[in-house]
Structure formats: C-alpha cells, structure tokens
Design an enzyme around this catalytic site. Structure first.
Site, PDB file in Angstrom:
ATOM      1  N   ASP A 196       5.689 -10.277  -1.850  1.00 31.03           N
ATOM      2  CA  ASP A 196       4.391 -10.773  -2.296  1.00 31.03           C
ATOM      3  C   ASP A 196       4.419 -12.060  -3.124  1.00 31.03           C
ATOM      4  O   ASP A 196       3.692 -12.993  -2.846  1.00 31.03           O
ATOM      5  CB  ASP A 196       3.682  -9.691  -3.117  1.00 31.03           C
ATOM      6  N   GLU A 429      12.134   1.537  -7.022  1.00 29.39           N
ATOM      7  CA  GLU A 429      11.490   0.586  -6.117  1.00 29.39           C
ATOM      8  C   GLU A 429      12.383  -0.632  -5.904  1.00 29.39           C
ATOM      9  O   GLU A 429      12.570  -1.100  -4.780  1.00 29.39           O
ATOM     10  CB  GLU A 429      10.142   0.171  -6.716  1.00 29.39           C
TER      11      GLU A 429
END
Length: 496
Positions: A196, A429
């Site tokens: 992102d 993550e």
C-alpha cells in the site's frame, strides 16, 4: 469435534499433496489454529481485529496453506471470493461481511457503494464489495488447491467451475488495464498492488490532492500503532483516488494514477501458466495460455527491467512514462517466473544477496527476512508497513523463485527464516527485517497459511511439489489436444 481438531485431523479418503505427521505441538497445529480462528464459515479473514472481511490476494495465499489441513475449505475459500466477481470480470479486493459493523473498517461498504456506482460494470447485487482489485494470485492458488486433493476436486467439479471465472478475471486485466499499450497491466490505486504505502508510490501520489482529514475516520489506527501505518497524508490521497474512481462509476481508462508494477504482472504471468495446467486438466490445450505468459514476460523485461538497478522497477504512466527509481521487493518477485532470461534471474539473485536487501546465508548478511524496501533507500523504515518491514507472502514467493532458478541453498535459508519467524512471532503480519521483531497484527492469515505450506514442503515428502510441476510444464511447453470443452484462445477462455 471442535474446529481446530477438524482442521488438524487428516482426512484419509483423499490423498493430499503433502502429509507430514502433525504432533500436538507442531507448527502445523499452531498454524491450523490461526486459520481456524480466522474462519468465518465460508472464508478466512486476514485478522479478526484489523481486517475483518475477506481480502482478495489474502484468500489466494490462505487457500495455498489451507489445502494442507482442509482441501474442501481451501476450495470454498476461492469459490466464495469468485462468487463476488463483477460482470466485467474484475475480482474485488474486499468482499464485505454484512455482520461486521460499518465502523469496524474504513473504507466501509457505504464508501464504495458497489451495487450502485458499480452497476454499469456489473457489480453483484447480493454482496457488497470494494471496486478496486488486488494481484491475480488466484489461478495459481486454484491449481495448487486442486493438486492437494485431485479426487475431491474432480468430484466437486472445482476446476470446471472456477476456470471460466479465472479466465474472465485475466481477460479483464489484459484488456481493460493495459493503460500503457504495451501489454502490461496497470494498477490504478496503490491498494491494488497490495504494497500500500511503498516508496514506489511517493512520486505518483504526489500529484494527487488528498481528501480532507475531516471527511474520513481511519479505523486501522484503533488496532495498529500510528508509527507502523501509512501517514494521514498518504491515507488522504488513497481516499481521494478511490472516491474519484467510484464517482466515475469504476470506469477504466482515466484517472490520475496508473503504474505498471513488476510484482502484479509477474503474478499474472504465473497464474497464466497455472491456467494452462487447469485447461489441460479439463481436457483442453494450454498452448494459448503459455504463449500469452511468454508475451507478458517479454513485455515485463522490455518495460520494467533496469540493468543499472539490477532489478525490475515500476513505470509511472502518468509522469512521462518513466521508471520509478526506487528499489522495492516488488522488483524481485519476477524471479518466480520460469521463462525469465537466465542472466536476469542471476542478476536478481545477486541483488537479493547484495547491500540493498541483505538476504543470504553468510555471516555478513544483514537481514533475517527479505525487506519490502531498499535498506539503503532514503525512505527505509523497518517498522512502517511496506516501507521496509519484511512480509511473509513475499518471502514465500521469493523462496519459490529461488528454487525455480537453481538456488536451493539460498531457498533453504529463506524457508528456514520464514518458518522460524512466523512461529516465533505468533504468525505476525510483518516483522522488522533485521531483528525479526513482530509488527502489525498477530495471528495473521497468510503468515500462518504460507508457513504451513513451507512446513509441509520441508518434511521431505516423496511426491513432487505442485508448483515445481507447474514450472516444469511451463519450461517444456507441455500441452494436450483440444477437445472443444474450453476455448483457450487470446480472446476466449470461458466455457463455450
């Protein structure tokens, strides 16, 4: 039997691709518990807290790991995602769970307005989705899921049902997203590429006027540290791009952001090879699919390879057609492609081991897992999302690529690092690439799934790896006679 027991107990009636013993304290069981905890009944969320819906490329990676504990759930994972496909072929990057409150995640369904703003593009009426896409890992995942239990897959008609949808998905990308006119797919929003807030987007995003901060509320900061997440300025630009795309009724061909990304296109090429194998399994020929993969590989080299950088770079189509001079892990992902010229593959390995990424098996190597961005870059930050931290999905892709191009020792080192850090961090993550410190959410779906996949691989099973079979088929140009069941020409791909 509880859900974890169901996932960790081997089904005996169907042979699976890998089958190591699963002791009660094994990584297999711990990873399966994460997948069980994140399972919603028909899909797997990346994270119960931070990402409470179904994400597109997350589900593809999750299915790759889930096939080792429940091939049926792995098939269901992909079927659920593809059921939300739009009429124009796009697979949305989020499929929203209607039971989750609107304020649990932003942008929420009421921002995207898929059923109304996406009506012209064929958005589904019965499920709410986003309007942008994510990298096309899905055909590769479908092939690997099929190979995990071919008997179950054939009995359910799994490949026959998903093939037309996957073909339509690829056709959308190659026909509607070729903004540069050279054959490569363009992303129209940083979220589409999946990395992102990569520094690769800084220059293309600088032209975008951000949405005012008062017009949106970031739910991600309720669950993640602000210093690890994208900045408010970046988020404002993300919101502006998404809102403009929505207000344009999700029509392609316009917009202020269009970038050809190496990882996105490499994953499309890998999935084209997978579609060739799926077509052959269904009795058709994979020749046209492989030819397309070869053309896309040539275009990738022609458009995005930079010899001086020793890797692939992004191309900004709105900024004078120039390459973006930032080294991201995205530029290493094409290593997974079997048709890559040997000299380019060798250069990518040198870059991976060199000072910019520091990945290797020697005492002087500086990273424990491949960083998402150049260690020497001005924007490097070991904790801020895709601006330096190491992610497990890119580690998995590069491990496959190293094996594809004859680097088993380095692949073994990378695999060991993925397995150790995934387990040691509670399936984080992402991690600090130097220290291995956990960042972001824990119990993360694709971290558990891909660690599970590598764990099964390391057990030394005598059966060939399905991905290596795919590579072998691509290199040898294996094909079978057309039976008329499927059209695999450039313009086709759907059932007749």
């Amino acid at each position: 039997m509880d859900r974890t027991a169901q996932l960790t107990t081997r089904a005996t009636e169907h042979p699976i691709a890998y089958d190591p013993p699963a002791s009660g304290d094994s990584l297999h069981v711990r990873a399966a518990r994460v997948l069980a905890a994140n399972w919603t009944g028909n899909a797997t969320v990346p994270s119960r807290s931070l990402y409470p819906h179904q994400w597109s490329w997350d589900s593809a990676f999750i299915a790759i790991g889930l096939r080792h504990v429940s091939p049926l759930r792995a098939q269901t994972e992909l079927e659920t995602l593809l059921a939300a496909q739009w009429g124009d072929g796009r697979v949305p990057h989020i499929v929203f769970n209607p039971s989750v409150p609107l304020d649990a995640y932003f942008p929420s369904p009421d921002f995207w307005r898929s059923a109304t703003a996406g009506r012209t593009a064929g958005a589904p009426r019965t499920v709410q989705t986003s309007g942008i896409v994510q990298p096309p890992v899905h055909a590769l995942a479908a092939w690997l899921v099929h190979r995990a239990d071919p008997v179950l897959s054939r009995s359910r008609g799994f490949l026959a049902r998903v093939y037309p949808r996957l073909a339509a998905w690829h056709r959308y990308l190659t026909h509607r997203r070729d903004r540069g006119g050279a054959g490569l797919v363009s992303v129209v929003h940083p979220w589409e590429q999946g990395m992102d807030n990569s520094p690769c987007w800084d220059a293309p995003l600088a032209r975008i006027t951000p949405a005012p901060a008062r017009t949106f509320r970031r739910a991600d900061l309720d669950h993640g540290a602000a210093e690890d997440r994208p900045t408010d300025l970046d988020y404002g630009r993300y919101v502006r791009l998404a809102a403009d795309y929505r207000d344009g009724r999700y029509a392609d061909g316009e917009g202020e952001f269009a970038v050809e990304d190496p990882a996105f296109n490499a994953l499309l090429i890998a999935s084209e090879h997978a579609l060739a194998r799926i077509a052959e399994e269904l009795g058709a020929a994979g020749t046209a699919r492989r030819a397309r993969a070869e053309r896309l590989t040539a275009a990738l080299v022609e458009r995005l390879w930079d010899p001086a950088a020793g890797m692939f770079l992004c191309r900004d189509l709105m900024g004078g057609q120039g390459l973006v001079r930032e080294r991201s892990v995205s530029g290493l992902i094409p290593l997974m492609l079997p048709g890559l010229p040997p000299e380019i593959a060798a250069t990518l390995v040198r870059t991976l081991r060199g000072p910019h990424f520091g990945c290797g098996d020697g005492p002087g190597d500086r990273t424990r897992l491949v960083p998402s961005y150049d260690l020497l870059g001005e924007a490097f930050d070991p904790h801020r999302y895709w601006r330096g931290p190491a992610w497990f999905n890119t580690g998995w892709l590069l491990e496959r690529g190293l094996r594809t191009h004859g680097e088993p020792r380095l692949a073994d080192t990378l695999r060991a690092a993925v397995l150790h850090l995934a387990d040691a961090t509670g399936f984080a993550e992402y991690v600090d690439p130097r220290t291995g410190e956990a960042c972001g959410a824990t119990g993360f779906g694709w971290t558990a799934a891909l660690a599970l996949d590598l764990y099964h691989d390391v057990q030394g099973q005598p059966r060939p790896q399905p991905y290596q079979e795919l590579v072998k088929g691509a290199r040898e140009g294996v094909s079978s006679a057309v039976t008329g069941t499927f059209d695999t020409s450039d313009e086709g791909g759907d059932r007749r």
